[in-house]
Scaffold this motif. Structure first.
Motif, PDB file in Angstrom:
ATOM      1  N   VAL A 166       4.490 -14.059  -0.376  1.00  0.00           N
ATOM      2  CA  VAL A 166       3.385 -15.006  -0.324  1.00  0.00           C
ATOM      3  C   VAL A 166       2.105 -14.370  -0.853  1.00  0.00           C
ATOM      4  CG1 VAL A 166       1.991 -16.491   1.173  1.00  0.00           C
ATOM      5  CG2 VAL A 166       4.447 -16.248   1.584  1.00  0.00           C
ATOM      6  N   VAL A 167       1.783 -13.179  -0.369  1.00  0.00           N
ATOM      7  CA  VAL A 167       0.611 -12.448  -0.848  1.00  0.00           C
ATOM      8  C   VAL A 167       1.072 -11.123  -1.441  1.00  0.00           C
ATOM      9  CG1 VAL A 167      -1.017 -13.548   0.751  1.00  0.00           C
ATOM     10  CG2 VAL A 167       0.130 -11.452   1.435  1.00  0.00           C
ATOM     11  N   ASP A 168       0.258 -10.572  -2.315  1.00  0.00           N
ATOM     12  CA  ASP A 168       0.637  -9.367  -3.043  1.00  0.00           C
ATOM     13  C   ASP A 168       0.952  -8.193  -2.117  1.00  0.00           C
ATOM     14  OD1 ASP A 168       1.117  -7.844  -5.372  1.00  0.00           O
ATOM     15  OD2 ASP A 168      -0.927  -7.047  -5.300  1.00  0.00           O
ATOM     16  N   SER A 169       0.281  -8.123  -0.974  1.00  0.00           N
ATOM     17  CA  SER A 169       0.505  -6.993  -0.061  1.00  0.00           C
ATOM     18  C   SER A 169       1.807  -7.117   0.740  1.00  0.00           C
ATOM     19  CB  SER A 169      -0.684  -6.837   0.891  1.00  0.00           C
ATOM     20  OG  SER A 169      -0.863  -8.024   1.629  1.00  0.00           O
ATOM     21  N   ASP A 170       2.439  -8.301   0.710  1.00  0.00           N
ATOM     22  CA  ASP A 170       3.728  -8.473   1.405  1.00  0.00           C
ATOM     23  C   ASP A 170       4.806  -7.624   0.732  1.00  0.00           C
ATOM     24  OD1 ASP A 170       2.633 -10.372   3.073  1.00  0.00           O
ATOM     25  OD2 ASP A 170       3.614 -12.090   2.116  1.00  0.00           O
ATOM     26  N   THR A 171       5.739  -7.150   1.545  1.00  0.00           N
ATOM     27  CA  THR A 171       6.912  -6.481   0.987  1.00  0.00           C
ATOM     28  C   THR A 171       7.814  -7.561   0.391  1.00  0.00           C
ATOM     29  OG1 THR A 171       6.775  -4.777   2.688  1.00  0.00           O
ATOM     30  CG2 THR A 171       8.893  -5.016   1.556  1.00  0.00           C
ATOM     31  N   PRO A 172       8.232  -7.390  -0.865  1.00  0.00           N
ATOM     32  CA  PRO A 172       9.105  -8.408  -1.465  1.00  0.00           C
ATOM     33  C   PRO A 172      10.419  -8.549  -0.690  1.00  0.00           C
ATOM     34  CG  PRO A 172       8.321  -6.869  -3.129  1.00  0.00           C
ATOM     35  CD  PRO A 172       7.924  -6.312  -1.789  1.00  0.00           C
ATOM     36  N   VAL A 173      10.850  -9.792  -0.498  1.00  0.00           N
ATOM     37  CA  VAL A 173      12.101 -10.093   0.190  1.00  0.00           C
ATOM     38  C   VAL A 173      12.992 -10.849  -0.783  1.00  0.00           C
ATOM     39  CG1 VAL A 173      13.136 -11.423   2.082  1.00  0.00           C
ATOM     40  CG2 VAL A 173      10.981 -10.203   2.446  1.00  0.00           C
ATOM     41  N   ASP A 174      14.242 -10.463  -0.867  1.00  0.00           N
ATOM     42  CA  ASP A 174      15.205 -11.175  -1.714  1.00  0.00           C
ATOM     43  C   ASP A 174      15.508 -12.520  -1.061  1.00  0.00           C
ATOM     44  OD1 ASP A 174      17.370 -12.164  -3.151  1.00  0.00           O
ATOM     45  OD2 ASP A 174      18.560 -10.331  -2.974  1.00  0.00           O
ATOM     46  N   ILE A 175      15.095 -13.602  -1.718  1.00  0.00           N
ATOM     47  CA  ILE A 175      15.278 -14.931  -1.124  1.00  0.00           C
ATOM     48  C   ILE A 175      16.753 -15.264  -0.944  1.00  0.00           C
ATOM     49  CG2 ILE A 175      15.234 -16.300  -3.246  1.00  0.00           C
ATOM     50  CD1 ILE A 175      13.479 -18.340  -1.600  1.00  0.00           C
ATOM     51  N   MET A 176      17.620 -14.661  -1.742  1.00  0.00           N
ATOM     52  CA  MET A 176      19.049 -14.957  -1.613  1.00  0.00           C
ATOM     53  C   MET A 176      19.584 -14.498  -0.262  1.00  0.00           C
ATOM     54  SD  MET A 176      19.527 -16.734  -4.175  1.00  0.00           S
ATOM     55  CE  MET A 176      21.246 -17.089  -3.818  1.00  0.00           C
ATOM     56  N   LYS A 177      19.026 -13.439   0.302  1.00  0.00           N
ATOM     57  CA  LYS A 177      19.432 -12.986   1.633  1.00  0.00           C
ATOM     58  C   LYS A 177      19.061 -14.048   2.679  1.00  0.00           C
ATOM     59  CE  LYS A 177      19.761  -8.069   1.072  1.00  0.00           C
ATOM     60  NZ  LYS A 177      19.306  -7.464  -0.113  1.00  0.00           N
ATOM     61  N   LYS A 178      17.882 -14.645   2.524  1.00  0.00           N
ATOM     62  CA  LYS A 178      17.450 -15.712   3.443  1.00  0.00           C
ATOM     63  C   LYS A 178      18.343 -16.938   3.298  1.00  0.00           C
ATOM     64  CE  LYS A 178      13.504 -14.112   5.213  1.00  0.00           C
ATOM     65  NZ  LYS A 178      13.292 -13.956   6.648  1.00  0.00           N
ATOM     66  N   ILE A 179      18.683 -17.277   2.060  1.00  0.00           N
ATOM     67  CA  ILE A 179      19.527 -18.444   1.809  1.00  0.00           C
ATOM     68  C   ILE A 179      20.933 -18.213   2.332  1.00  0.00           C
ATOM     69  CG2 ILE A 179      20.663 -19.754  -0.064  1.00  0.00           C
ATOM     70  CD1 ILE A 179      17.927 -19.568  -1.550  1.00  0.00           C
ATOM     71  N   GLU A 180      21.469 -17.025   2.106  1.00  0.00           N
ATOM     72  CA  GLU A 180      22.811 -16.727   2.628  1.00  0.00           C
ATOM     73  C   GLU A 180      22.815 -16.736   4.145  1.00  0.00           C
ATOM     74  OE1 GLU A 180      25.286 -17.041   0.606  1.00  0.00           O
ATOM     75  OE2 GLU A 180      23.846 -17.134  -1.031  1.00  0.00           O
ATOM     76  N   GLY A 181      21.685 -16.344   4.754  1.00  0.00           N
ATOM     77  CA  GLY A 181      21.553 -16.402   6.197  1.00  0.00           C
ATOM     78  C   GLY A 181      21.626 -17.836   6.714  1.00  0.00           C
ATOM     79  N   LEU A 182      21.095 -18.779   5.923  1.00  0.00           N
ATOM     80  CA  LEU A 182      21.200 -20.197   6.276  1.00  0.00           C
ATOM     81  C   LEU A 182      22.663 -20.639   6.287  1.00  0.00           C
ATOM     82  CD1 LEU A 182      18.423 -22.011   4.203  1.00  0.00           C
ATOM     83  CD2 LEU A 182      18.474 -21.663   6.663  1.00  0.00           C
ATOM     84  N   SER A 183      23.379 -20.232   5.242  1.00  0.00           N
ATOM     85  CA  SER A 183      24.790 -20.638   5.103  1.00  0.00           C
ATOM     86  C   SER A 183      25.641 -20.123   6.250  1.00  0.00           C
ATOM     87  CB  SER A 183      25.357 -20.121   3.771  1.00  0.00           C
ATOM     88  OG  SER A 183      24.626 -20.644   2.695  1.00  0.00           O
ATOM     89  N   SER A 184      25.369 -18.877   6.663  1.00  0.00           N
ATOM     90  CA  SER A 184      26.192 -18.301   7.737  1.00  0.00           C
ATOM     91  C   SER A 184      25.817 -18.874   9.114  1.00  0.00           C
ATOM     92  CB  SER A 184      26.078 -16.778   7.739  1.00  0.00           C
ATOM     93  OG  SER A 184      24.737 -16.373   7.973  1.00  0.00           O
ATOM     94  N   ALA A 185      24.570 -19.389   9.219  1.00  0.00           N
ATOM     95  CA  ALA A 185      24.118 -19.952  10.494  1.00  0.00           C
ATOM     96  C   ALA A 185      24.676 -21.375  10.719  1.00  0.00           C
ATOM     97  CB  ALA A 185      22.595 -19.981  10.559  1.00  0.00           C
ATOM     98  N   GLN A 186      25.134 -21.993   9.633  1.00  0.00           N
ATOM     99  CA  GLN A 186      25.611 -23.369   9.777  1.00  0.00           C
ATOM    100  C   GLN A 186      27.074 -23.448  10.081  1.00  0.00           C
ATOM    101  OE1 GLN A 186      24.336 -25.102   6.069  1.00  0.00           O
ATOM    102  NE2 GLN A 186      22.263 -25.368   6.814  1.00  0.00           N
TER     103      GLN A 186
END
Length: 164
Positions: free
Chosen positions: A144-164
């Motif tokens: 979101v902001v430059d100082s944030d540590t980059p997060v691989d969005i695919m890990k978040k998306i895969e987390g959605l799939s496994s939670a369902q």
């Protein structure tokens, strides 16, 4: 055309973009690639007024943005691409615009979407577009902001799939 930065932020040009991301992009021009925004005259006017001094802003349909990218007149132009959603990014990538890294900054919650961070919510069409972008080798970093540590969005998306 030289792509210095590409970002999804459905608010488009706002404080964080004008004060931080434009400097990080180090580009002479912001190109907002969105069919929806390109057809909204009021929004276009407001976005152009919000741009930082010295930065040119163009707002165009995705297909026109692709044509402009491949126009030799602009081969030395440095650009910062701004998108509202990943589907528009995918349309450009599938037409051979070489977006190598995509910064995901803001995708507001709406009905039918699932919130995956404070600033990013995705629906089925977004998830599908991110998966295809990933398959095309686009590095997808949620920040979101430059100082944030980059997060691989695919890990978040895969987390959605496994939670369902």
């Amino acid at each position: 055309m030289i792509i210095n930065f590409a970002r999804i932020d459905d608010r488009l040009i706002h404080g964080q973009v004008t004060t931080v991301w434009v400097k990080k992009a180090n580009a002479k021009r912001i190109i907002i690639c969105s069919d929806e925004v390109a057809h909204d005259e009021i929004r276009k006017t407001l976005l152009k007024q919000a741009a930082p001094p010295g930065t040119k802003v163009n707002i165009c349909e995705v297909d026109k943005a692709v044509k402009v990218y491949f126009n030799p007149v602009y081969e030395n132009e440095t650009v910062f691409y701004l998108f509202v959603n990943p589907t528009d990014v995918l349309r450009m990538v599938e037409q051979n615009v070489p977006i190598k890294t995509l910064n995901i900054g803001g995708m507001a919650y709406r009905e039918g979407k699932t919130q995956i961070t404070k600033a990013v919510s995705v629906g089925p069409e977004d998830i599908e577009a991110f998966r295809k972008l990933n398959e095309h080798g686009v590095k997808l970093e949620l920040r979101v902001v430059d100082s944030d540590t980059p997060v691989d969005i695919m890990k978040k998306i895969e987390g959605l799939s496994s939670a369902q």
